[in-house]
Write an enzyme that holds these catalytic residues in place. Sequence first.
Site, PDB file in Angstrom:
ATOM      1  N   ASP A 240       4.529 -18.502  -7.693  1.00 38.82           N
ATOM      2  CA  ASP A 240       4.834 -17.084  -7.947  1.00 38.82           C
ATOM      3  C   ASP A 240       5.589 -17.034  -9.263  1.00 38.82           C
ATOM      4  O   ASP A 240       5.806 -18.083  -9.896  1.00 38.82           O
ATOM      5  CB  ASP A 240       5.670 -16.488  -6.786  1.00 38.82           C
ATOM      6  CG  ASP A 240       5.579 -14.960  -6.722  1.00 38.82           C
ATOM      7  OD1 ASP A 240       6.082 -14.298  -7.638  1.00 38.82           O
ATOM      8  OD2 ASP A 240       4.993 -14.433  -5.761  1.00 38.82           O
TER       9      ASP A 240
ATOM     10  N   THR B 174       0.833  -1.208   0.000  1.00 36.49           N
ATOM     11  CA  THR B 174       0.000   0.000   0.000  1.00 36.49           C
ATOM     12  C   THR B 174       0.871   1.264   0.000  1.00 36.49           C
ATOM     13  O   THR B 174       0.567   2.245  -0.677  1.00 36.49           O
ATOM     14  CB  THR B 174      -0.909   0.003   1.252  1.00 36.49           C
ATOM     15  OG1 THR B 174      -1.689  -1.181   1.223  1.00 36.49           O
ATOM     16  CG2 THR B 174      -1.815   1.212   1.297  1.00 36.49           C
TER      17      THR B 174
ATOM     18  N   CYS C 285     -15.706   2.273  13.334  1.00 37.49           N
ATOM     19  CA  CYS C 285     -16.525   3.379  13.844  1.00 37.49           C
ATOM     20  C   CYS C 285     -17.150   3.076  15.207  1.00 37.49           C
ATOM     21  O   CYS C 285     -17.556   3.971  15.926  1.00 37.49           O
ATOM     22  CB  CYS C 285     -17.609   3.726  12.830  1.00 37.49           C
ATOM     23  SG  CYS C 285     -18.974   2.540  12.775  1.00 37.49           S
TER      24      CYS C 285
ATOM     25  N   HIS D  90       1.411   2.196   8.111  1.00 33.28           N
ATOM     26  CA  HIS D  90       0.450   1.571   9.035  1.00 33.28           C
ATOM     27  C   HIS D  90       1.007   0.311   9.690  1.00 33.28           C
ATOM     28  O   HIS D  90       0.346  -0.301  10.505  1.00 33.28           O
ATOM     29  CB  HIS D  90      -0.866   1.264   8.310  1.00 33.28           C
ATOM     30  CG  HIS D  90      -0.683   0.393   7.111  1.00 33.28           C
ATOM     31  ND1 HIS D  90      -0.353   0.897   5.880  1.00 33.28           N
ATOM     32  CD2 HIS D  90      -0.758  -0.945   6.966  1.00 33.28           C
ATOM     33  CE1 HIS D  90      -0.242  -0.095   5.014  1.00 33.28           C
ATOM     34  NE2 HIS D  90      -0.471  -1.228   5.645  1.00 33.28           N
TER      35      HIS D  90
ATOM     36  N   HIS E 152       2.037   1.904  -3.421  1.00 34.73           N
ATOM     37  CA  HIS E 152       0.987   2.545  -4.233  1.00 34.73           C
ATOM     38  C   HIS E 152       0.964   4.049  -3.971  1.00 34.73           C
ATOM     39  O   HIS E 152       0.820   4.855  -4.883  1.00 34.73           O
ATOM     40  CB  HIS E 152      -0.401   1.971  -3.914  1.00 34.73           C
ATOM     41  CG  HIS E 152      -0.585   0.561  -4.365  1.00 34.73           C
ATOM     42  ND1 HIS E 152      -0.534   0.206  -5.685  1.00 34.73           N
ATOM     43  CD2 HIS E 152      -0.820  -0.582  -3.680  1.00 34.73           C
ATOM     44  CE1 HIS E 152      -0.724  -1.103  -5.788  1.00 34.73           C
ATOM     45  NE2 HIS E 152      -0.895  -1.603  -4.583  1.00 34.73           N
TER      46      HIS E 152
HETATM   47  P1  NAD Z   1       2.901  -8.634  -3.037  1.00 34.83           P
HETATM   48  O1  NAD Z   1       2.439  -7.772  -4.136  1.00 34.83           O
HETATM   49  O2  NAD Z   1       4.243  -8.416  -2.426  1.00 34.83           O
HETATM   50  O3  NAD Z   1       2.834 -10.160  -3.495  1.00 34.83           O
HETATM   51  C1  NAD Z   1       2.075 -10.624  -4.554  1.00 34.83           C
HETATM   52  C2  NAD Z   1       2.888 -11.699  -5.240  1.00 34.83           C
HETATM   53  O4  NAD Z   1       2.090 -12.304  -6.255  1.00 34.83           O
HETATM   54  C3  NAD Z   1       4.143 -11.163  -5.916  1.00 34.83           C
HETATM   55  O5  NAD Z   1       5.295 -11.805  -5.384  1.00 34.83           O
HETATM   56  C4  NAD Z   1       3.912 -11.486  -7.395  1.00 34.83           C
HETATM   57  O6  NAD Z   1       5.115 -11.835  -8.070  1.00 34.83           O
HETATM   58  C5  NAD Z   1       2.953 -12.678  -7.284  1.00 34.83           C
HETATM   59  N1  NAD Z   1       2.247 -12.986  -8.528  1.00 34.83           N
HETATM   60  C6  NAD Z   1       1.907 -12.176  -9.560  1.00 34.83           C
HETATM   61  N2  NAD Z   1       1.308 -12.879 -10.533  1.00 34.83           N
HETATM   62  C7  NAD Z   1       1.241 -14.167 -10.114  1.00 34.83           C
HETATM   63  C8  NAD Z   1       0.730 -15.360 -10.692  1.00 34.83           C
HETATM   64  N3  NAD Z   1       0.166 -15.393 -11.897  1.00 34.83           N
HETATM   65  N4  NAD Z   1       0.838 -16.498  -9.963  1.00 34.83           N
HETATM   66  C9  NAD Z   1       1.413 -16.498  -8.756  1.00 34.83           C
HETATM   67  N5  NAD Z   1       1.911 -15.393  -8.174  1.00 34.83           N
HETATM   68  C10 NAD Z   1       1.830 -14.243  -8.845  1.00 34.83           C
HETATM   69  O7  NAD Z   1       1.767  -8.543  -1.945  1.00 34.83           O
HETATM   70  P2  NAD Z   1       1.651  -8.940  -0.390  1.00 34.83           P
HETATM   71  O8  NAD Z   1       2.019  -7.786   0.427  1.00 34.83           O
HETATM   72  O9  NAD Z   1       2.247 -10.262  -0.076  1.00 34.83           O
HETATM   73  O10 NAD Z   1       0.060  -9.064  -0.375  1.00 34.83           O
HETATM   74  C11 NAD Z   1      -0.579 -10.100  -1.101  1.00 34.83           C
HETATM   75  C12 NAD Z   1      -1.842  -9.615  -1.772  1.00 34.83           C
HETATM   76  O11 NAD Z   1      -2.818  -9.313  -0.781  1.00 34.83           O
HETATM   77  C13 NAD Z   1      -1.711  -8.348  -2.615  1.00 34.83           C
HETATM   78  O12 NAD Z   1      -2.579  -8.449  -3.735  1.00 34.83           O
HETATM   79  C14 NAD Z   1      -2.199  -7.264  -1.667  1.00 34.83           C
HETATM   80  O13 NAD Z   1      -2.693  -6.134  -2.366  1.00 34.83           O
HETATM   81  C15 NAD Z   1      -3.288  -7.992  -0.952  1.00 34.83           C
HETATM   82  N6  NAD Z   1      -3.648  -7.514   0.393  1.00 34.83           N
HETATM   83  C16 NAD Z   1      -4.953  -7.620   0.735  1.00 34.83           C
HETATM   84  C17 NAD Z   1      -5.363  -7.259   1.997  1.00 34.83           C
HETATM   85  C18 NAD Z   1      -6.792  -7.423   2.383  1.00 34.83           C
HETATM   86  O14 NAD Z   1      -7.169  -6.978   3.461  1.00 34.83           O
HETATM   87  N7  NAD Z   1      -7.601  -8.065   1.542  1.00 34.83           N
HETATM   88  C19 NAD Z   1      -4.424  -6.785   2.933  1.00 34.83           C
HETATM   89  C20 NAD Z   1      -3.083  -6.713   2.558  1.00 34.83           C
HETATM   90  C21 NAD Z   1      -2.695  -7.098   1.285  1.00 34.83           C
HETATM   91 ZN    ZN Z   2     -18.400   0.358  12.166  1.00 25.83          ZN
END
Ligand code: NAD
Ligand code: ZN
Length: 341
Positions: free
Chosen positions: A195, A40, A93, A63, A43
């Site tokens: 990955d 994040t 909230c 965070h 981003h």
């Molecule tokens: P990250 O971006 O470091 O890891 C994602 C991994 O996916 C990367 O290593 C990338 O190479 C791999 N990847 C890309 N294409 C692929 C494919 N076709 N097959 C297999 N792997 C592939 O992210 P992170 O910090 O480990 O977080 C994981 C995911 O969770 C991210 O999408 C993030 O945005 C999300 N996230 C969601 C929440 C939530 O609350 N839902 C919270 C935190 C992170």
């Molecule tokens: Zn609430």
Amino acid sequence: MKALVKKEAKTGLWLEDVKEPKPLDHEVLIKVKNASICGTDVHIYQWDDWAKKTVPVPLTIGHEFMGEVVEVGAYVNRIKVGDRVSVEGHIACNSCRNCLRGKKHLCVSTIGVGVHRNGGFADFVAVPEDNIFILDDSVDDELGSILDPLGNAVHTALSFDLVGEDVWIVGAGPIGMMACAIASRVGARNVIISDLNEYRLDLALQLGATQAINAKSQKIKDAMKKGKIQIGFDVVLEMSGSKAALRSIFKNTMLGGKVALLGIPKEEIAIDWNDIIFRGIEIKGIYGREMFETWYKMLSLIQSGLDVKKVITHRFHKDEYEKAFEVMISGRCGKIVLNWD
Ligand code: NAD
Ligand code: ZN
């Protein structure tokens, strides 16, 4: 005080002198010791479309952090000056239907620390008492700064029973890697991770994956064969957000299997729903961490031997934040900790 600020609505972050926050009556003031960089934050650094429509400028980001409480507001009673703490970054909230029924992770008006309001990449940060998690001796200062993403991994991995099951973890980012350690610890039979990044696949093996496959050059069916998986995976943990991955998951899930979705896709993805319907697949979306059930489980897992420290691959001083973001963007890393002393 020094803080890493999104000062202008363009690419970059700036280490600036800003005014020290004063905690409100229900808040505590934390002196930050370690912080850790999340996707994040990247981003926000790169100022992509999501960041543009989400993040107010100027804003102190961050965070994932831990530190020591140095001041408490007038109505604070659970937390004391001197407590070593980490922070749940989703501020609920406390008054919507979901908050009132104990599902604060599904609050309808969540505010994100370091996303919507000033965060912890700073010498000091003020946070509501409700969001504080007190650390004990089982959690060192570095581990304390990555409990937020470890919590994502715990929340996702413990969504379904993994004992004796064949588990596919899609995406070996820091969260996927930590999910390997959890799945292995709680007794999964196969913990197969995929990955495209060899550096991360190697690290995932060190964290407990039984096989790590490159989705570009290796077939999931071959990994299944090697792991004696006949029809499909019992549980899939989607942690990549990748379109190609999401499409292949349901074709390789066991009939009656379960899929937890954490990864955030960048776009709409068309799925062949027949795969899900006729296989009776159960799907669960995952957001954040359960407050605070996930945190208690996480602490208990650590106390009973869960070891995810290898996911921390780089350490930088806050002054080297540009270098830290460069490494983060390169993908040749696990978690990166910023020392804020
Ligand atoms: P990250 O971006 O470091 O890891 C994602 C991994 O996916 C990367 O290593 C990338 O190479 C791999 N990847 C890309 N294409 C692929 C494919 N076709 N097959 C297999 N792997 C592939 O992210 P992170 O910090 O480990 O977080 C994981 C995911 O969770 C991210 O999408 C993030 O945005 C999300 N996230 C969601 C929440 C939530 O609350 N839902 C919270 C935190 C992170
Ligand atoms: Zn609430």
